[in-house]
Design a protein around this motif. Sequence first.
Motif, PDB file in Angstrom:
ATOM      1  N   VAL A 258       0.872  -1.184   0.000  1.00  0.00           N
ATOM      2  CA  VAL A 258       0.000   0.000   0.000  1.00  0.00           C
ATOM      3  C   VAL A 258       0.906   1.230   0.000  1.00  0.00           C
ATOM      4  CG1 VAL A 258      -1.756   1.315   1.246  1.00  0.00           C
ATOM      5  CG2 VAL A 258      -1.751  -1.164   1.388  1.00  0.00           C
ATOM      6  N   VAL A 259       0.645   2.144  -0.916  1.00  0.00           N
ATOM      7  CA  VAL A 259       1.402   3.392  -0.986  1.00  0.00           C
ATOM      8  C   VAL A 259       0.473   4.498  -0.482  1.00  0.00           C
ATOM      9  CG1 VAL A 259       2.547   5.029  -2.526  1.00  0.00           C
ATOM     10  CG2 VAL A 259       2.746   2.556  -2.952  1.00  0.00           C
ATOM     11  N   SER A 260       0.833   5.103   0.640  1.00  0.00           N
ATOM     12  CA  SER A 260      -0.067   6.069   1.271  1.00  0.00           C
ATOM     13  C   SER A 260       0.643   7.408   1.481  1.00  0.00           C
ATOM     14  CB  SER A 260      -0.519   5.500   2.626  1.00  0.00           C
ATOM     15  OG  SER A 260      -1.221   6.480   3.340  1.00  0.00           O
ATOM     16  N   ALA A 261       0.069   8.452   0.924  1.00  0.00           N
ATOM     17  CA  ALA A 261       0.702   9.778   1.033  1.00  0.00           C
ATOM     18  C   ALA A 261       0.607  10.323   2.451  1.00  0.00           C
ATOM     19  CB  ALA A 261       0.038  10.743   0.066  1.00  0.00           C
ATOM     20  N   GLY A 262      -0.430   9.940   3.164  1.00  0.00           N
ATOM     21  CA  GLY A 262      -0.600  10.450   4.530  1.00  0.00           C
ATOM     22  C   GLY A 262      -1.803   9.784   5.154  1.00  0.00           C
TER      23      GLY A 262
ATOM     24  N   ALA B 100       2.902  -4.787   2.811  1.00  0.00           N
ATOM     25  CA  ALA B 100       3.899  -3.728   3.049  1.00  0.00           C
ATOM     26  C   ALA B 100       3.222  -2.359   2.983  1.00  0.00           C
ATOM     27  CB  ALA B 100       4.997  -3.819   1.997  1.00  0.00           C
ATOM     28  N   LEU B 101       3.515  -1.516   3.968  1.00  0.00           N
ATOM     29  CA  LEU B 101       2.947  -0.160   3.959  1.00  0.00           C
ATOM     30  C   LEU B 101       4.061   0.842   3.677  1.00  0.00           C
ATOM     31  CD1 LEU B 101       0.683   1.911   4.534  1.00  0.00           C
ATOM     32  CD2 LEU B 101       1.337   1.801   6.951  1.00  0.00           C
ATOM     33  N   TYR B 102       3.917   1.586   2.593  1.00  0.00           N
ATOM     34  CA  TYR B 102       4.824   2.700   2.302  1.00  0.00           C
ATOM     35  C   TYR B 102       4.100   3.953   2.783  1.00  0.00           C
ATOM     36  CZ  TYR B 102       7.487  -0.525  -0.589  1.00  0.00           C
ATOM     37  OH  TYR B 102       8.242  -1.587  -1.024  1.00  0.00           O
ATOM     38  N   ALA B 103       4.463   4.402   3.996  1.00  0.00           N
ATOM     39  CA  ALA B 103       3.753   5.545   4.590  1.00  0.00           C
ATOM     40  C   ALA B 103       4.438   6.847   4.172  1.00  0.00           C
ATOM     41  CB  ALA B 103       3.754   5.416   6.105  1.00  0.00           C
ATOM     42  N   ASN B 104       3.690   7.930   4.175  1.00  0.00           N
ATOM     43  CA  ASN B 104       4.193   9.247   3.751  1.00  0.00           C
ATOM     44  C   ASN B 104       4.885   9.167   2.405  1.00  0.00           C
ATOM     45  OD1 ASN B 104       3.342  10.327   6.232  1.00  0.00           O
ATOM     46  ND2 ASN B 104       5.184   9.467   7.182  1.00  0.00           N
ATOM     47  N   ALA B 105       4.353   8.355   1.530  1.00  0.00           N
ATOM     48  CA  ALA B 105       4.956   8.127   0.221  1.00  0.00           C
ATOM     49  C   ALA B 105       3.999   8.659  -0.849  1.00  0.00           C
ATOM     50  CB  ALA B 105       5.185   6.630   0.012  1.00  0.00           C
ATOM     51  N   VAL B 106       4.474   9.649  -1.591  1.00  0.00           N
ATOM     52  CA  VAL B 106       3.611  10.271  -2.599  1.00  0.00           C
ATOM     53  C   VAL B 106       3.908   9.642  -3.967  1.00  0.00           C
ATOM     54  CG1 VAL B 106       3.002  12.457  -3.726  1.00  0.00           C
ATOM     55  CG2 VAL B 106       3.583  12.420  -1.289  1.00  0.00           C
ATOM     56  N   ALA B 107       2.912   9.001  -4.541  1.00  0.00           N
ATOM     57  CA  ALA B 107       3.095   8.387  -5.859  1.00  0.00           C
ATOM     58  C   ALA B 107       3.048   9.473  -6.926  1.00  0.00           C
ATOM     59  CB  ALA B 107       1.989   7.364  -6.118  1.00  0.00           C
ATOM     60  N   VAL B 108       4.030   9.465  -7.829  1.00  0.00           N
ATOM     61  CA  VAL B 108       4.015  10.464  -8.910  1.00  0.00           C
ATOM     62  C   VAL B 108       3.968   9.799 -10.288  1.00  0.00           C
ATOM     63  CG1 VAL B 108       5.179  12.301  -7.619  1.00  0.00           C
ATOM     64  CG2 VAL B 108       6.561  10.645  -8.886  1.00  0.00           C
ATOM     65  N   GLY B 109       4.178   8.486 -10.330  1.00  0.00           N
ATOM     66  CA  GLY B 109       4.140   7.830 -11.638  1.00  0.00           C
ATOM     67  C   GLY B 109       3.875   6.339 -11.508  1.00  0.00           C
TER      68      GLY B 109
ATOM     69  N   ARG C  25       7.153  -1.024 -14.433  1.00  0.00           N
ATOM     70  CA  ARG C  25       8.042  -1.463 -13.339  1.00  0.00           C
ATOM     71  C   ARG C  25       7.366  -1.343 -11.976  1.00  0.00           C
ATOM     72  NH1 ARG C  25      12.411   2.377 -13.018  1.00  0.00           N
ATOM     73  NH2 ARG C  25      10.698   3.777 -13.486  1.00  0.00           N
ATOM     74  N   GLY C  26       6.382  -0.478 -11.867  1.00  0.00           N
ATOM     75  CA  GLY C  26       5.711  -0.279 -10.580  1.00  0.00           C
ATOM     76  C   GLY C  26       5.355   1.175 -10.354  1.00  0.00           C
ATOM     77  N   VAL C  27       5.445   1.589  -9.071  1.00  0.00           N
ATOM     78  CA  VAL C  27       5.019   2.945  -8.693  1.00  0.00           C
ATOM     79  C   VAL C  27       6.250   3.786  -8.355  1.00  0.00           C
ATOM     80  CG1 VAL C  27       3.585   4.282  -7.090  1.00  0.00           C
ATOM     81  CG2 VAL C  27       2.946   1.924  -7.645  1.00  0.00           C
ATOM     82  N   THR C  28       6.411   4.921  -9.018  1.00  0.00           N
ATOM     83  CA  THR C  28       7.519   5.825  -8.690  1.00  0.00           C
ATOM     84  C   THR C  28       7.023   6.826  -7.650  1.00  0.00           C
ATOM     85  OG1 THR C  28       8.318   5.626 -10.941  1.00  0.00           O
ATOM     86  CG2 THR C  28       9.176   7.473  -9.660  1.00  0.00           C
ATOM     87  N   LEU C  29       7.840   7.000  -6.599  1.00  0.00           N
ATOM     88  CA  LEU C  29       7.479   7.936  -5.518  1.00  0.00           C
ATOM     89  C   LEU C  29       8.148   9.285  -5.745  1.00  0.00           C
ATOM     90  CD1 LEU C  29       7.792   5.508  -2.454  1.00  0.00           C
ATOM     91  CD2 LEU C  29       5.816   5.941  -3.945  1.00  0.00           C
ATOM     92  N   ALA C  30       7.650  10.298  -5.032  1.00  0.00           N
ATOM     93  CA  ALA C  30       8.169  11.661  -5.210  1.00  0.00           C
ATOM     94  C   ALA C  30       9.663  11.752  -4.906  1.00  0.00           C
ATOM     95  CB  ALA C  30       7.387  12.620  -4.317  1.00  0.00           C
TER      96      ALA C  30
ATOM     97  N   SER D 271      12.266   6.986  -5.534  1.00  0.00           N
ATOM     98  CA  SER D 271      12.361   5.533  -5.339  1.00  0.00           C
ATOM     99  C   SER D 271      11.194   4.832  -6.027  1.00  0.00           C
ATOM    100  CB  SER D 271      12.414   5.198  -3.843  1.00  0.00           C
ATOM    101  OG  SER D 271      11.244   5.678  -3.219  1.00  0.00           O
ATOM    102  N   LEU D 272      11.350   3.496  -6.150  1.00  0.00           N
ATOM    103  CA  LEU D 272      10.348   2.709  -6.884  1.00  0.00           C
ATOM    104  C   LEU D 272       9.757   1.651  -5.963  1.00  0.00           C
ATOM    105  CD1 LEU D 272       9.329   2.095  -9.928  1.00  0.00           C
ATOM    106  CD2 LEU D 272      10.915   0.157  -9.769  1.00  0.00           C
ATOM    107  N   VAL D 273       8.439   1.535  -5.986  1.00  0.00           N
ATOM    108  CA  VAL D 273       7.786   0.395  -5.333  1.00  0.00           C
ATOM    109  C   VAL D 273       7.516  -0.600  -6.451  1.00  0.00           C
ATOM    110  CG1 VAL D 273       5.761  -0.381  -4.045  1.00  0.00           C
ATOM    111  CG2 VAL D 273       6.703   1.908  -3.618  1.00  0.00           C
ATOM    112  N   PRO D 274       8.279  -1.700  -6.514  1.00  0.00           N
ATOM    113  CA  PRO D 274       8.126  -2.600  -7.644  1.00  0.00           C
ATOM    114  C   PRO D 274       6.753  -3.264  -7.637  1.00  0.00           C
ATOM    115  CG  PRO D 274       9.921  -3.316  -6.185  1.00  0.00           C
ATOM    116  CD  PRO D 274       9.250  -2.174  -5.523  1.00  0.00           C
TER     117      PRO D 274
END
Length: 377
Positions: free
Chosen positions: A191-195, A218-227, A231-236, A239-242
């Motif tokens: 889970v990618v969560s900005a806040g 897996a929790l990616y906290a305070n992680a802002v997805a920008v793309g 390959r997966g999710v690129t964060l602000a 870094s990459l969440v595959p």
Amino acid sequence: MMERNLPETSQNLLLVGGGHAHVFVLEAFARRPEPGLRLTLVTKDVLTPYSGMLPGHLAGLYERDAMHIDLERLVRESGATLVQDEAIGFDARNRQVRLRSGGEIAYDLLSIDIGITPDLSGIDGAADHALAVKPIGDLLEKWDRLVAAAAGPDGPRRVAIVGGGVAGICLAFAAASALRKVGGAGMQISVVSAGASPELNSGMQERIRQALKRRRIALYANAVAVGVDERGVTLADGSLVPADAVLVSTGAAAPPALNGSDLAKDERGFLAVGPSLQVLNDSSVFAAGDCATMMVSSRPKAGVFAVRQGPVLARNLRRALRGEPLEFYTPQHDHLILIGTGDGRAIGGRGRWLSFEGRWVWRWKDWLDRRFMRRFR
Ligand SMILES: Cc1cc2nc3c(=O)[nH]c(=O)nc-3n(C[C@H](O)[C@H](O)[C@H](O)COP(=O)(O)OP(=O)(O)OC[C@H]3O[C@@H](n4cnc5c(N)ncnc54)[C@H](O)[C@@H]3O)c2cc1C
């Protein structure tokens, strides 16, 4: 209460959208028809999914039939006419709604409950590479394809959900259940969560963090997805969440059908309604559910508010047809949130302080949801 002898109305009441509030309107007119009224429902889908049971369905706990309300049957029972079509424009001046198939439908009184469209702006590539969770009808088809693919040897093994609100968290627990069942215990869910969602108090947030850990999500906290790409999710932070598959459950945008109409809107393009659920600049138009914003007592966009507005909307439409004074809807300050964790348990909470958890919470949620659905069967 004694029924007064009211003159027959010869008005057209047009309902656009078969959302959570409009099922109450159809039910109310089925129970007590309004003499002479011509009632029409325009809806894209004839089965409306009940959001409370959606995550349970995705997790494989409820059959598709169990979480859908059959609008065709409700329409039949209320003596209405069903038009399966999509409204693409609202011409308030001429009191007409334009349809995707061509042509218009005229109304004397209009009610709009068409939900939202996902806001994928700000996440590059999301429109091409991610699955948006709205509209729910489309999500169900995409979900079936994802589960079928995960069952294959070359299917996705890493699935990311962007959005840490109630819907995103529910989806993550559902994904862990459904995808590990077919793809094996090695299936990675993130889970990618900005806040933290303001809807969830700190006690609930802590319980959710523990439950995610327990379920190996897996929790990616305070992680802002920008793309999002293959390959997966690129964060602000670069870094990459595959991920092999990505679901996006972030912001809501106003439905495009509202663009270009003269109806009053808030700054984000949702219909601006007053306490009677009438659109601020047009007393012949009502709106409810996620597509509307209550300007004096704005609340989060959640099915629970659409459900609460339903009975008031039904009474106000009847009152408006009869020329009677309207009642005001005052939304509750906070609302009960129940999140199934997919392991026979659920987390619940309300307001700033209350949070609880357990098997009994899941059994309670299941009972509440089934009771809701029984009403429309
Ligand atoms: C995974 C997930 C889990 C969720 N869990 C919860 C939860 O536990 N509790 C909660 O309160 N909320 C939850 N929600 C949010 C909830 O789904 C929405 O708030 C709710 O569906 C809003 O109801 P609505 O009546 O506004 O619109 P919707 O339920 O979206 O209904 C809109 C209807 O209008 C029709 N329509 C749309 N556009 C048009 C058009 N142009 N012309 C004609 N018809 C149209 C659609 O076919 C649909 O039938 C969840 C959402 C998701 C994605």
